[in-house]
Write a protein that holds these residues in place. Structure first.
Motif, PDB file in Angstrom:
ATOM      1  N   LEU A  71      11.330  40.121  36.163  1.00  0.00           N
ATOM      2  CA  LEU A  71      11.902  40.244  37.329  1.00  0.00           C
ATOM      3  C   LEU A  71      13.554  40.606  37.052  1.00  0.00           C
ATOM      4  O   LEU A  71      14.030  39.824  36.158  1.00  0.00           O
ATOM      5  N   HIS A  72      14.194  41.455  37.743  1.00  0.00           N
ATOM      6  CA  HIS A  72      15.674  41.425  37.783  1.00  0.00           C
ATOM      7  C   HIS A  72      16.163  41.197  39.038  1.00  0.00           C
ATOM      8  O   HIS A  72      15.809  41.734  40.259  1.00  0.00           O
ATOM      9  N   PHE A  73      17.088  40.249  39.202  1.00  0.00           N
ATOM     10  CA  PHE A  73      17.712  39.803  40.544  1.00  0.00           C
ATOM     11  C   PHE A  73      18.998  40.303  40.128  1.00  0.00           C
ATOM     12  O   PHE A  73      19.756  39.910  39.371  1.00  0.00           O
ATOM     13  N   ASP A  74      19.380  41.055  41.381  1.00  0.00           N
ATOM     14  CA  ASP A  74      20.781  41.727  41.301  1.00  0.00           C
ATOM     15  C   ASP A  74      21.791  40.776  41.820  1.00  0.00           C
ATOM     16  O   ASP A  74      21.891  40.844  43.065  1.00  0.00           O
ATOM     17  N   VAL A  75      22.309  39.774  41.317  1.00  0.00           N
ATOM     18  CA  VAL A  75      23.163  38.866  41.638  1.00  0.00           C
ATOM     19  C   VAL A  75      24.541  39.457  41.778  1.00  0.00           C
ATOM     20  O   VAL A  75      25.314  38.913  42.495  1.00  0.00           O
ATOM     21  N   GLU A  76      24.788  40.365  41.029  1.00  0.00           N
ATOM     22  CA  GLU A  76      26.273  40.930  41.270  1.00  0.00           C
ATOM     23  C   GLU A  76      26.390  41.634  42.619  1.00  0.00           C
ATOM     24  O   GLU A  76      27.326  41.371  43.154  1.00  0.00           O
ATOM     25  N   SER A  83      32.788  35.736  49.215  1.00  0.00           N
ATOM     26  CA  SER A  83      34.433  35.671  49.377  1.00  0.00           C
ATOM     27  C   SER A  83      34.924  36.060  47.864  1.00  0.00           C
ATOM     28  O   SER A  83      34.010  36.193  46.906  1.00  0.00           O
ATOM     29  N   THR A  84      36.049  36.656  48.061  1.00  0.00           N
ATOM     30  CA  THR A  84      36.865  37.300  46.856  1.00  0.00           C
ATOM     31  C   THR A  84      36.669  36.461  45.620  1.00  0.00           C
ATOM     32  O   THR A  84      36.325  36.565  44.541  1.00  0.00           O
ATOM     33  N   GLU A  85      37.064  35.067  45.785  1.00  0.00           N
ATOM     34  CA  GLU A  85      37.072  34.095  45.018  1.00  0.00           C
ATOM     35  C   GLU A  85      35.674  33.833  44.402  1.00  0.00           C
ATOM     36  O   GLU A  85      35.580  33.794  42.908  1.00  0.00           O
ATOM     37  N   GLU A  86      34.455  33.730  45.046  1.00  0.00           N
ATOM     38  CA  GLU A  86      33.299  33.551  44.525  1.00  0.00           C
ATOM     39  C   GLU A  86      32.963  34.945  43.618  1.00  0.00           C
ATOM     40  O   GLU A  86      32.226  34.803  42.460  1.00  0.00           O
ATOM     41  N   SER A  87      33.223  35.929  44.003  1.00  0.00           N
ATOM     42  CA  SER A  87      32.980  37.314  43.480  1.00  0.00           C
ATOM     43  C   SER A  87      33.482  37.355  42.037  1.00  0.00           C
ATOM     44  O   SER A  87      33.144  37.935  41.214  1.00  0.00           O
ATOM     45  N   MET A  88      34.901  36.909  42.052  1.00  0.00           N
ATOM     46  CA  MET A  88      35.569  36.911  40.835  1.00  0.00           C
ATOM     47  C   MET A  88      35.073  35.772  39.731  1.00  0.00           C
ATOM     48  O   MET A  88      35.012  36.158  38.797  1.00  0.00           O
ATOM     49  N   GLN A  89      34.261  34.700  40.238  1.00  0.00           N
ATOM     50  CA  GLN A  89      34.018  33.541  39.303  1.00  0.00           C
ATOM     51  C   GLN A  89      32.708  34.235  38.850  1.00  0.00           C
ATOM     52  O   GLN A  89      32.144  33.404  37.838  1.00  0.00           O
ATOM     53  N   ALA A  90      31.877  34.800  39.710  1.00  0.00           N
ATOM     54  CA  ALA A  90      30.562  35.264  39.031  1.00  0.00           C
ATOM     55  C   ALA A  90      30.477  35.965  37.966  1.00  0.00           C
ATOM     56  O   ALA A  90      31.214  37.055  37.747  1.00  0.00           O
ATOM     57  N   LEU A  91      29.745  35.430  36.934  1.00  0.00           N
ATOM     58  CA  LEU A  91      29.540  35.813  35.501  1.00  0.00           C
ATOM     59  C   LEU A  91      28.516  36.699  35.414  1.00  0.00           C
ATOM     60  O   LEU A  91      28.427  37.761  34.672  1.00  0.00           O
ATOM     61  N   TRP A  92      27.390  36.609  36.209  1.00  0.00           N
ATOM     62  CA  TRP A  92      26.277  37.258  35.994  1.00  0.00           C
ATOM     63  C   TRP A  92      26.065  38.465  36.900  1.00  0.00           C
ATOM     64  O   TRP A  92      26.702  38.633  37.967  1.00  0.00           O
TER      65      TRP A  92
END
Length: 125
Positions: A71-76, A83-92
């Motif tokens: 399974l490939h989950f597109d979490v990006e 939010s911009t903060e969440e998007s910038m913190q996301a590693l995966w």
């Protein structure tokens, strides 16, 4: 009533918010391996609904074969809509989960729990 075949299902929860992860694109692949190489055959794809689930199983009705699936989950893409903060913190970017199907009459429920800095999975019911 007899079973026609097993199935593969999933759901996604955003544990950083404590909510279902809606809008996550999920792709299912069948992995073909031999001694020297490996290839992936895309079986299907779907997107999680407002409850973080799919409207239908990724695979069912006798289509399930013994072998390795991924399974490939597109979490990006999911975090890009936050939010911009969440998007910038996301590693995966994409979370791949590889699992073996040995019983083609069984239900394989493979959930994903995500957060910007981590993820986990388990075999659900």
């Amino acid at each position: 009533m007899s079973k026609i075949g097993g199935r593969i299902t999933t759901h996604v929860l955003d544990t950083s918010k404590g909510v279902p992860a809606a809008g996550v694109r999920i792709e299912l692949y069948f992995v073909q391996k031999d001694v020297e190489s490996e290839s992936k055959l895309k079986v299907t794809e779907s997107v999680t609904n407002g409850d973080g689930r799919l409207d239908a199983p990724l695979l069912d009705g006798g289509g399930l074969e013994q072998g390795i699936y991924e399974l490939h989950f597109d979490v990006e893409e999911y975090y890009a809509t936050r939010s911009t903060e969440e998007s910038m913190q996301a590693l995966w970017t994409v979370v791949p989960i590889r699992f073996a199907v040995s019983d083609t009459a069984s239900h394989y429920h493979i959930p994903l729990l995500i957060a910007p800095g981590g993820y986990s999975t388990y075999r659900g019911s």
